[in-house]
Write a protein that holds these residues in place. Structure first.
Motif, PDB file in Angstrom:
ATOM      1  N   GLY A 121       0.827  -1.203   0.000  1.00 51.03           N
ATOM      2  CA  GLY A 121       0.000   0.000   0.000  1.00 51.03           C
ATOM      3  C   GLY A 121       0.859   1.250   0.000  1.00 51.03           C
ATOM      4  N   SER A 122       0.752   2.038   1.070  1.00 52.99           N
ATOM      5  CA  SER A 122       1.526   3.280   1.161  1.00 52.99           C
ATOM      6  C   SER A 122       2.764   3.134   2.039  1.00 52.99           C
ATOM      7  N   ARG A 123       3.077   1.929   2.477  1.00 53.89           N
ATOM      8  CA  ARG A 123       4.225   1.686   3.353  1.00 53.89           C
ATOM      9  C   ARG A 123       5.300   0.891   2.610  1.00 53.89           C
ATOM     10  N   ASP A 182       7.824  13.651   0.036  1.00 52.81           N
ATOM     11  CA  ASP A 182       8.736  12.514  -0.129  1.00 52.81           C
ATOM     12  C   ASP A 182       9.490  12.271   1.179  1.00 52.81           C
ATOM     13  N   VAL A 183       9.965  11.028   1.342  1.00 48.94           N
ATOM     14  CA  VAL A 183      10.558  10.612   2.612  1.00 48.94           C
ATOM     15  C   VAL A 183      11.994  10.146   2.406  1.00 48.94           C
ATOM     16  N   ALA A 222      19.553  -4.586   9.211  1.00 47.24           N
ATOM     17  CA  ALA A 222      18.746  -3.403   9.534  1.00 47.24           C
ATOM     18  C   ALA A 222      17.449  -3.465   8.758  1.00 47.24           C
ATOM     19  N   GLU A 223      16.409  -2.945   9.368  1.00 45.99           N
ATOM     20  CA  GLU A 223      15.102  -2.869   8.735  1.00 45.99           C
ATOM     21  C   GLU A 223      14.662  -1.414   8.785  1.00 45.99           C
ATOM     22  N   LEU A 224      14.456  -0.816   7.618  1.00 46.79           N
ATOM     23  CA  LEU A 224      14.044   0.573   7.527  1.00 46.79           C
ATOM     24  C   LEU A 224      12.640   0.621   6.938  1.00 46.79           C
ATOM     25  N   THR A 225      11.748   1.389   7.572  1.00 44.34           N
ATOM     26  CA  THR A 225      10.389   1.473   7.072  1.00 44.34           C
ATOM     27  C   THR A 225       9.869   2.892   7.201  1.00 44.34           C
ATOM     28  N   ASP A 226       9.050   3.279   6.231  1.00 49.40           N
ATOM     29  CA  ASP A 226       8.407   4.595   6.250  1.00 49.40           C
ATOM     30  C   ASP A 226       7.254   4.549   5.272  1.00 49.40           C
ATOM     31  N   ARG A 227       6.531   5.679   5.139  1.00 45.74           N
ATOM     32  CA  ARG A 227       5.333   5.643   4.311  1.00 45.74           C
ATOM     33  C   ARG A 227       4.999   6.986   3.716  1.00 45.74           C
ATOM     34  N   CYS A 228       4.141   6.943   2.709  1.00 39.17           N
ATOM     35  CA  CYS A 228       3.493   8.124   2.146  1.00 39.17           C
ATOM     36  C   CYS A 228       2.057   8.139   2.687  1.00 39.17           C
ATOM     37  N   TRP A 229       1.368   9.234   2.519  1.00 36.36           N
ATOM     38  CA  TRP A 229      -0.042   9.275   2.912  1.00 36.36           C
ATOM     39  C   TRP A 229      -0.886   8.485   1.936  1.00 36.36           C
TER      40      TRP A 229
END
Length: 113
Positions: A43-45, A73-74, A87-94
């Protein structure tokens, strides 16, 4: 006399050519080892799963470009992954995601590390 000048100029050119090629070959090359990263988007993640199988530390960042013009943007905070580290990196958009990638920056290990 002309032959001597020609021979001297040819010898000078050959000497210069050999000298420059020798110095170019003797320069050591820096080997860059990057962590292996797998990216998953739901989805957005977005999540990057990174493993570093190399003896050098790698600094990784997750970058996400959002689809909508108003969605910011992230760029994640950098994470240093040591030898055999994970390492695990996670982020999202709306909303929707347009593109995701991971950037790498080698970290010079100091002798005391």
């Amino acid at each position: 006399m002309r032959t001597t000048r020609r021979i001297a100029s040819v010898l000078a050119a050959v000497t210069l050519l050999l000298w420059t090629s020798r110095t170019a070959v003797s320069q050591p090359r820096l080997r860059v080892y990057e962590a292996d990263c797998r990216i998953a988007v739901e989805g957005s993640r977005a999540t990057a799963f990174c493993h570093n199988p190399y003896p050098d530390t790698d600094r990784v960042r997750l970058h996400i470009e959002c689809e909508r013009w108003w969605d910011i943007d992230v760029d994640s905070a950098p994470a240093e992954i040591g030898p055999a580290g994970y390492a695990e990196l996670t982020d999202r958009c709306w909303k929707e995601i347009r593109a995701v990638w991971v950037s790498h920056q080698p970290v010079r290990n100091s002798p005391g590390r």
